[in-house]
Motif scaffolding. Structure first.
Motif, PDB file in Angstrom:
ATOM      1  N   ALA A  29       0.748   9.412  -2.000  1.00  0.00           N
ATOM      2  CA  ALA A  29      -0.504   8.662  -1.932  1.00  0.00           C
ATOM      3  C   ALA A  29      -0.511   7.414  -2.800  1.00  0.00           C
ATOM      4  O   ALA A  29      -1.078   6.385  -2.422  1.00  0.00           O
ATOM      5  CB  ALA A  29      -1.666   9.577  -2.348  1.00  0.00           C
ATOM      6  N   LEU A  30       0.116   7.484  -3.993  1.00  0.00           N
ATOM      7  CA  LEU A  30       0.051   6.360  -4.915  1.00  0.00           C
ATOM      8  C   LEU A  30       0.593   5.062  -4.314  1.00  0.00           C
ATOM      9  O   LEU A  30      -0.029   3.994  -4.509  1.00  0.00           O
ATOM     10  CB  LEU A  30       0.778   6.703  -6.215  1.00  0.00           C
ATOM     11  CG  LEU A  30       0.686   5.642  -7.321  1.00  0.00           C
ATOM     12  CD1 LEU A  30      -0.764   5.396  -7.718  1.00  0.00           C
ATOM     13  CD2 LEU A  30       1.512   6.060  -8.534  1.00  0.00           C
ATOM     14  N   PRO A  31       1.747   5.081  -3.607  1.00  0.00           N
ATOM     15  CA  PRO A  31       2.217   3.816  -3.026  1.00  0.00           C
ATOM     16  C   PRO A  31       1.205   3.169  -2.090  1.00  0.00           C
ATOM     17  O   PRO A  31       1.061   1.935  -2.069  1.00  0.00           O
ATOM     18  CB  PRO A  31       3.489   4.232  -2.265  1.00  0.00           C
ATOM     19  CG  PRO A  31       3.962   5.461  -2.958  1.00  0.00           C
ATOM     20  CD  PRO A  31       2.716   6.171  -3.383  1.00  0.00           C
ATOM     21  N   VAL A  32       0.472   4.000  -1.326  1.00  0.00           N
ATOM     22  CA  VAL A  32      -0.541   3.469  -0.411  1.00  0.00           C
ATOM     23  C   VAL A  32      -1.687   2.828  -1.201  1.00  0.00           C
ATOM     24  O   VAL A  32      -2.147   1.725  -0.884  1.00  0.00           O
ATOM     25  CB  VAL A  32      -1.074   4.589   0.501  1.00  0.00           C
ATOM     26  CG1 VAL A  32      -2.154   4.052   1.427  1.00  0.00           C
ATOM     27  CG2 VAL A  32       0.063   5.194   1.311  1.00  0.00           C
ATOM     28  N   TYR A  33      -2.151   3.517  -2.259  1.00  0.00           N
ATOM     29  CA  TYR A  33      -3.234   2.980  -3.072  1.00  0.00           C
ATOM     30  C   TYR A  33      -2.807   1.691  -3.773  1.00  0.00           C
ATOM     31  O   TYR A  33      -3.585   0.737  -3.872  1.00  0.00           O
ATOM     32  CB  TYR A  33      -3.681   4.017  -4.107  1.00  0.00           C
ATOM     33  CG  TYR A  33      -4.626   5.043  -3.544  1.00  0.00           C
ATOM     34  CD1 TYR A  33      -5.953   4.718  -3.256  1.00  0.00           C
ATOM     35  CD2 TYR A  33      -4.211   6.341  -3.296  1.00  0.00           C
ATOM     36  CE1 TYR A  33      -6.830   5.651  -2.736  1.00  0.00           C
ATOM     37  CE2 TYR A  33      -5.070   7.289  -2.769  1.00  0.00           C
ATOM     38  CZ  TYR A  33      -6.390   6.941  -2.495  1.00  0.00           C
ATOM     39  OH  TYR A  33      -7.245   7.882  -1.968  1.00  0.00           O
TER      40      TYR A  33
END
Length: 417
Positions: A29-33
């Motif tokens: 999720a972090l890369p997307v955020y």
């Protein structure tokens, strides 16, 4: 299955599930955020360094073996405070607006990884303490499946739900799940089997110097050296192929949504199914035999990826190869972890297993790092073919490792002398 065994497997599943929550968020999720808030691709790539605690945890693992209260639980006295700290960090993260405090958020994610990685040392030590040899297959199924489901929850389900519950709801939900883990751990009573010849229920812990001495012995014998090479190379071919398989599908015309469905969702489900199969094999057979069978079967879908690069990669062909690759890859991982645990010296269970787990992680990095360079200089077909050859050559390591094991004392390091 006996109630005591179910209880042991249940607590291990719950503890590994908790550990998978923050790593699932960071990896998926972090890369997307970050991208949504304007981070560059280079910055997103550097954010993977937040996982460094998982690679460096060996350096503080002797402390986990050395210290701990037997009254509260040698491992539980580490696990519970770490769980509480992880839940508190998730609550703090819920209060951080990523658009304005991105640096603070990344620092909190790093702290989550430090806490989860340290917890992993204690939980691995707990698994070595409480599992009997015939339970290693089931125990490592609980380990791998619990962790993968934690990753699915932290990086998939909660992110999907964040459209309704928001950023704060995502991290508060994660904190609540960790809190449930605290409650389960407090209810469960940790028991330690005494070492051979010591009927005392409070076995003597080795000092730090003794831990390092024992660890040196377990890394310098001929069998240990073959074992380290075996663990470090077991996924060289698979990792090389997997790293390039998603770009290959993209270049072949598949959409991001299709790739996410085939690999991120269906692939993970098949991987979990494979983990059950690998645990079953390790329970029915000698762990090294189970590893050999799973490794041989794993080479088949790696060769399938090579085949896809030579023919038209239709949807049905991609689904078939992807499903088999994740299934047999999951089986191999669980079988290898069971084998690793069977080789651990229980006097230094947390440190010794952490060493093997660190070698397993670091061993996959070179293949992943060079795969893109090799592909750029040659072709997808060449890299997938090389990955297939590496997967088959790896099977040759079974011969010297089995011979070295036969030359050992009958029970190996799992039995404390």
């Amino acid at each position: 299955m006996a109630p005591g065994r179910l209880q042991r497997l249940g607590i291990l599943w719950a503890l590994y599930f908790v550990q998978g929550l923050p790593f699932g968020f960071q990896a998926t999720a972090l890369p997307v955020y970050l991208r949504a808030h304007g981070a560059s691709l280079a910055e997103i790539g550097l954010a993977t360094l937040l996982a460094l605690p998982w690679m460096l945890k060996l350096f503080w693992s002797p402390l986990v073996d050395r210290y701990g209260s037997h009254r509260f639980g040698r491992r539980r006295s580490w696990i519970v405070p770490l769980q509480v700290a992880l839940a508190a960090t998730c609550v703090v993260a819920a209060l951080v607006p990523p658009a304005h405090e991105l640096g603070l958020l990344l620092a909190l994610v790093l702290l989550m990884n430090v806490l989860a990685a340290t917890m992993d040392i204690a939980v691995d030590g707990l698994a070595v303490d409480v599992l009997e040899r015939q339970e290693l297959g089931h125990g490592n199924t609980a380990q791998v499946v619990g962790y993968k489901m934690g990753m699915l929850t932290g990086g998939g389900l909660l992110v999907w739900a964040s459209g309704r519950i928001g950023w704060q709801g995502l991290f508060l939900s994660m904190a609540g799940l960790v809190g449930l883990g605290v409650a389960v751990t407090l209810v469960w009573r940790e028991l330690h089997p005494p070492p051979a010849g010591q009927p005392d229920e409070s076995p003597t812990r080795p000092r730090l110097g003794e831990i390092l001495t024992l660890l040196r012995r377990q890394t310098t014998s001929p069998t240990a050296l073959w074992l380290l090479l075996f663990v470090a190379t077991y996924k060289l071919g698979e990792t090389m192929a997997d790293t390039m398989f998603k770009p290959f599908l993209h270049d072949a015309g598949f959409s991001v949504e299709q790739i996410g469905l085939y690999i991120g969702t269906l692939g993970m489900l098949f991987s979990i199914g494979g983990s059950f199969a690998g645990g079953w094999l390790a329970t029915r057979l000698r762990p090294l035999t189970a590893v050999g069978i799973a490794a041989a079967l794993r080479a088949v879908p790696v060769a399938g990826e090579w085949w896809l690069s030579l023919v038209e990669p239709t949807r049905d062909r991609v689904l078939a190869v992807t499903s088999l690759e994740h299934f047999f890859g999951g089986a191999l991982t669980t079988a290898l972890f069971a084998y690793m645990m069977s080789r651990v010296d229980r006097r230094i269970g947390a440190t010794h297993y952490t060493l093997l787990a660190s070698v397993e992680v670091w061993g996959k990095l070179p293949a992943s790092a060079v795969s893109g360079v090799i592909t750029g200089a040659t072709s997808y077909a060449f890299v997938f073919g090389l990955a297939t050859v590496l997967s088959l050559v790896y099977l040759l390591l079974l011969v010297p490792l089995r011979a070295a094991e036969r030359a050992e004392r009958p029970h190996g390091p799992w039995r404390t002398p």
